[in-house]
Design a protein around this motif. Sequence first.
Motif, mmCIF file in Angstrom:
data_model
loop_
_atom_site.group_PDB
_atom_site.id
_atom_site.type_symbol
_atom_site.label_atom_id
_atom_site.label_comp_id
_atom_site.label_asym_id
_atom_site.label_seq_id
_atom_site.Cartn_x
_atom_site.Cartn_y
_atom_site.Cartn_z
ATOM 1 N N ASP A 176 1.047 -1.169 0.232
ATOM 2 C CA ASP A 176 0.163 -0.199 -0.094
ATOM 3 C C ASP A 176 0.833 1.274 -0.036
ATOM 4 O O ASP A 176 0.141 2.368 -0.210
ATOM 5 C CB ASP A 176 -0.770 -0.091 1.059
ATOM 6 C CG ASP A 176 -2.029 -1.152 1.012
ATOM 7 O OD1 ASP A 176 -2.152 -1.881 0.076
ATOM 8 O OD2 ASP A 176 -2.628 -1.262 2.198
ATOM 9 N N LYS A 177 1.981 1.299 0.078
ATOM 10 C CA LYS A 177 2.815 2.472 0.386
ATOM 11 C C LYS A 177 3.165 2.903 -0.918
ATOM 12 O O LYS A 177 3.509 4.096 -0.964
ATOM 13 C CB LYS A 177 4.178 2.112 1.039
ATOM 14 C CG LYS A 177 5.073 1.327 0.213
ATOM 15 C CD LYS A 177 6.539 0.975 1.190
ATOM 16 C CE LYS A 177 7.606 0.349 0.576
ATOM 17 N NZ LYS A 177 8.731 -0.259 1.074
ATOM 18 N N PHE A 178 2.847 2.447 -1.923
ATOM 19 C CA PHE A 178 2.959 3.013 -3.379
ATOM 20 C C PHE A 178 1.787 3.425 -3.920
ATOM 21 O O PHE A 178 2.026 4.143 -5.094
ATOM 22 C CB PHE A 178 3.735 2.186 -4.191
ATOM 23 C CG PHE A 178 5.181 1.549 -3.789
ATOM 24 C CD1 PHE A 178 6.363 2.237 -4.034
ATOM 25 C CD2 PHE A 178 5.197 0.221 -3.308
ATOM 26 C CE1 PHE A 178 7.435 1.825 -3.629
ATOM 27 C CE2 PHE A 178 6.633 -0.122 -3.070
ATOM 28 C CZ PHE A 178 7.645 0.502 -3.158
ATOM 29 N N GLY A 179 0.783 3.541 -3.365
ATOM 30 C CA GLY A 179 -0.553 3.934 -3.820
ATOM 31 C C GLY A 179 -1.658 3.473 -2.934
ATOM 32 O O GLY A 179 -1.645 2.522 -2.050
ATOM 33 N N PRO A 180 -2.788 4.112 -3.352
ATOM 34 C CA PRO A 180 -4.159 3.708 -2.476
ATOM 35 C C PRO A 180 -4.465 2.182 -2.967
ATOM 36 O O PRO A 180 -4.292 1.745 -3.973
ATOM 37 C CB PRO A 180 -5.106 4.607 -2.882
ATOM 38 C CG PRO A 180 -4.651 5.006 -4.070
ATOM 39 C CD PRO A 180 -3.159 5.122 -4.392
ATOM 40 N N ARG A 181 -5.033 1.460 -2.275
ATOM 41 C CA ARG A 181 -5.501 0.067 -2.323
ATOM 42 C C ARG A 181 -6.529 -0.028 -3.369
ATOM 43 O O ARG A 181 -7.560 0.579 -3.018
ATOM 44 C CB ARG A 181 -5.667 -0.726 -1.049
ATOM 45 C CG ARG A 181 -6.142 -2.186 -1.215
ATOM 46 C CD ARG A 181 -6.430 -2.859 -0.043
ATOM 47 N NE ARG A 181 -5.406 -2.429 1.168
ATOM 48 C CZ ARG A 181 -5.579 -2.882 2.413
ATOM 49 N NH1 ARG A 181 -6.519 -3.619 2.557
ATOM 50 N NH2 ARG A 181 -4.701 -2.461 3.232
ATOM 51 N N PRO A 182 -6.475 -0.773 -4.305
ATOM 52 C CA PRO A 182 -7.860 -0.606 -5.187
ATOM 53 C C PRO A 182 -8.938 -1.457 -4.653
ATOM 54 O O PRO A 182 -8.873 -2.285 -3.833
ATOM 55 C CB PRO A 182 -7.191 -1.703 -6.323
ATOM 56 C CG PRO A 182 -6.210 -2.278 -5.933
ATOM 57 C CD PRO A 182 -5.472 -1.668 -4.834
ATOM 58 N N ASN A 183 -10.174 -0.958 -5.105
ATOM 59 C CA ASN A 183 -11.421 -1.576 -4.528
ATOM 60 C C ASN A 183 -11.668 -2.557 -5.421
ATOM 61 O O ASN A 183 -11.804 -2.453 -6.833
ATOM 62 C CB ASN A 183 -12.367 -0.317 -4.492
ATOM 63 C CG ASN A 183 -13.779 -0.897 -3.786
ATOM 64 O OD1 ASN A 183 -13.776 -2.225 -3.591
ATOM 65 N ND2 ASN A 183 -14.737 -0.076 -3.488
ATOM 66 N N PRO A 184 -11.969 -3.934 -4.957
ATOM 67 C CA PRO A 184 -12.215 -4.988 -5.895
ATOM 68 C C PRO A 184 -13.512 -4.824 -6.360
ATOM 69 O O PRO A 184 -13.972 -5.466 -7.501
ATOM 70 C CB PRO A 184 -12.159 -6.155 -4.806
ATOM 71 C CG PRO A 184 -12.449 -5.677 -3.433
ATOM 72 C CD PRO A 184 -11.750 -4.105 -3.480
#
Length: 210
Positions: A184-192
């Motif tokens: 998660d530190k490289f970007g927001p977590r995607p919503n499945p």
Amino acid sequence: MKKVRGKYLWLAVLLLAVLALSGVDVQAQGKKKVIQLSGIVLGEDSVSGIPGVHVYVPKAGRGTTTNRVGYFSMPTLVGDEIVISAIGYEKQYYRIPDTDKENLTILIELVSDTTFLETVEIMPFPTEEIFKEAVLALNLPVREDVNNENLNDELLALMLQTTPMDASMNHRYYIDNWVQYQGDKFGPRPNPLLNPFNWARFFKSLKNKN
């Protein structure tokens, strides 16, 4: 009188000479010659060297061990008794000879120390059928003080939810969070739910069930 004095004088000179020679011999014996002993310790195949073999002088309290190819080198004195020992092999002994050389190279072959144990009878039953009959004939004690109410499904599920995590579970929880943080530190977590491929797999699974 002069002859007697002369005789005693010669005896005194001879005694001094003997004492002087004995003193030289004692001094020579006290200062033993140092010889650099080197060698290779081999196994029974006489090809491969044995690593980690102890080569030492017990009386002097000094020694060394062989390297990964079985080679060793250590300073010794004339007359030292060298002991070569390793786990699983018989001990070997070597005495440093009195030689004019300052370096000495030897080749030692160790023999396996085989120990024969007494025969142990694992199962004293002649056949498998007799063994099964003996096991079925055992009178095992039956505990009547066990409360079966403590083994119902609802109580076990409640214990599973309320029991705190042990050390292994805490470690697993920490590792999972660390892996999640690295992703998660490289970007927001995607919503499945916003992934169209997930919806396609969902509808496909519904069609297959019908």
